[in-house]
Design a protein around this motif. Sequence first.
Motif, PDB file in Angstrom:
ATOM      1  N   ASP A 202     -37.134 -21.718  61.958  1.00  0.00           N
ATOM      2  CA  ASP A 202     -36.271 -22.014  63.077  1.00  0.00           C
ATOM      3  C   ASP A 202     -34.959 -22.627  62.783  1.00  0.00           C
ATOM      4  OD1 ASP A 202     -35.742 -23.357  65.482  1.00  0.00           O
ATOM      5  OD2 ASP A 202     -36.427 -25.289  64.933  1.00  0.00           O
ATOM      6  N   PHE A 203     -34.279 -21.486  61.810  1.00  0.00           N
ATOM      7  CA  PHE A 203     -32.889 -21.988  61.635  1.00  0.00           C
ATOM      8  C   PHE A 203     -32.034 -21.794  62.530  1.00  0.00           C
ATOM      9  CE2 PHE A 203     -34.954 -19.935  57.787  1.00  0.00           C
ATOM     10  CZ  PHE A 203     -35.126 -21.081  57.029  1.00  0.00           C
ATOM     11  N   ARG A 204     -31.126 -22.882  62.762  1.00  0.00           N
ATOM     12  CA  ARG A 204     -29.918 -22.812  63.821  1.00  0.00           C
ATOM     13  C   ARG A 204     -28.560 -23.194  63.217  1.00  0.00           C
ATOM     14  NH1 ARG A 204     -32.424 -26.640  68.465  1.00  0.00           N
ATOM     15  NH2 ARG A 204     -34.489 -25.597  68.853  1.00  0.00           N
ATOM     16  N   ARG A 205     -27.556 -22.587  63.669  1.00  0.00           N
ATOM     17  CA  ARG A 205     -26.146 -22.791  63.185  1.00  0.00           C
ATOM     18  C   ARG A 205     -25.949 -24.241  62.778  1.00  0.00           C
ATOM     19  NH1 ARG A 205     -21.794 -19.220  63.467  1.00  0.00           N
ATOM     20  NH2 ARG A 205     -19.567 -20.413  63.546  1.00  0.00           N
ATOM     21  N   ASN A 206     -25.202 -24.447  61.880  1.00  0.00           N
ATOM     22  CA  ASN A 206     -24.963 -25.722  61.210  1.00  0.00           C
ATOM     23  C   ASN A 206     -25.864 -26.400  60.629  1.00  0.00           C
ATOM     24  OD1 ASN A 206     -22.014 -25.542  61.588  1.00  0.00           O
ATOM     25  ND2 ASN A 206     -22.441 -26.119  63.983  1.00  0.00           N
ATOM     26  N   ASP A 207     -27.395 -26.025  60.896  1.00  0.00           N
ATOM     27  CA  ASP A 207     -28.277 -26.498  59.949  1.00  0.00           C
ATOM     28  C   ASP A 207     -28.005 -26.473  58.377  1.00  0.00           C
ATOM     29  OD1 ASP A 207     -29.763 -26.853  62.187  1.00  0.00           O
ATOM     30  OD2 ASP A 207     -31.572 -25.720  61.711  1.00  0.00           O
TER      31      ASP A 207
END
Length: 260
Positions: A202-207
């Motif tokens: 569940d990787f999202r931008r800016n993690d």
Amino acid sequence: MSDARLHPDPALCLERRAAQVTAALCDLCRGPGGKRDRQLLYGDLVTILSERDGWSYLQAEKDGYCGHVRSAALGPVQKATHYVSAPASHAYAAADFKSPDLIGLSLNSRVAVTDHSGRFCETPVGFIPEMHLTPLSAPATDPTEVAARLLGTPYLWGGNSRWGIDCSGLVQAALHACALPCPGDSDLQETQLGTLRASGGDFRRNDLLFWKGHVALVTDARTLIHATANVMAVTFEPIAEAIARIEAAGDGPVTAHRRL
């Protein structure tokens, strides 16, 4: 035990005097002439706590970091109006790109714009191309986009500039350009930034992904950007490959996944 990085040594607190960095870049050292812990940029505000033999013991306003800086790199405070939003820029002797360059400034250096001349802004250190500056009132909004401006920057332990940066320096530069608070070292970032997410995807931008002694910014569900000694530069890398490579090298698994 208090953290000496963030809590000034009472024995060295003999005064409190506001100043700013007037050198393009200076090392923030553990002791006078000692190991570099981090770096400070032109325009960074500091509180000088004591001075001896050409070294100032101080605390940086931007992240609370304490250390020793050569006194010659410091000067009176000038109220900044803009920050360098390009990866790096030059200040020129005149509003002419063919005139002598006076100083090189890295991303996030802060300057006081006093006037405009054509496509240049006049500042106390010279004329800077207007397109390289952004008002402090208009910070960036996407940390990953800021980090990508530094793509290819050489890896430098404790580095905080376009001329050399490390993993936590890259994250700090990206967040500070967005006017977001950020400590200087990855262990502090791991405990202070964002909210903890369950591991496993569940990787999202800016993690932010953390390992022991390392941090990276997620650019999309499959990719991250980081300053890594593996290639000695700021680079993109597939998340799965980075996780496998770092663990295979003996540095262990991801220790935290945090969302800003």
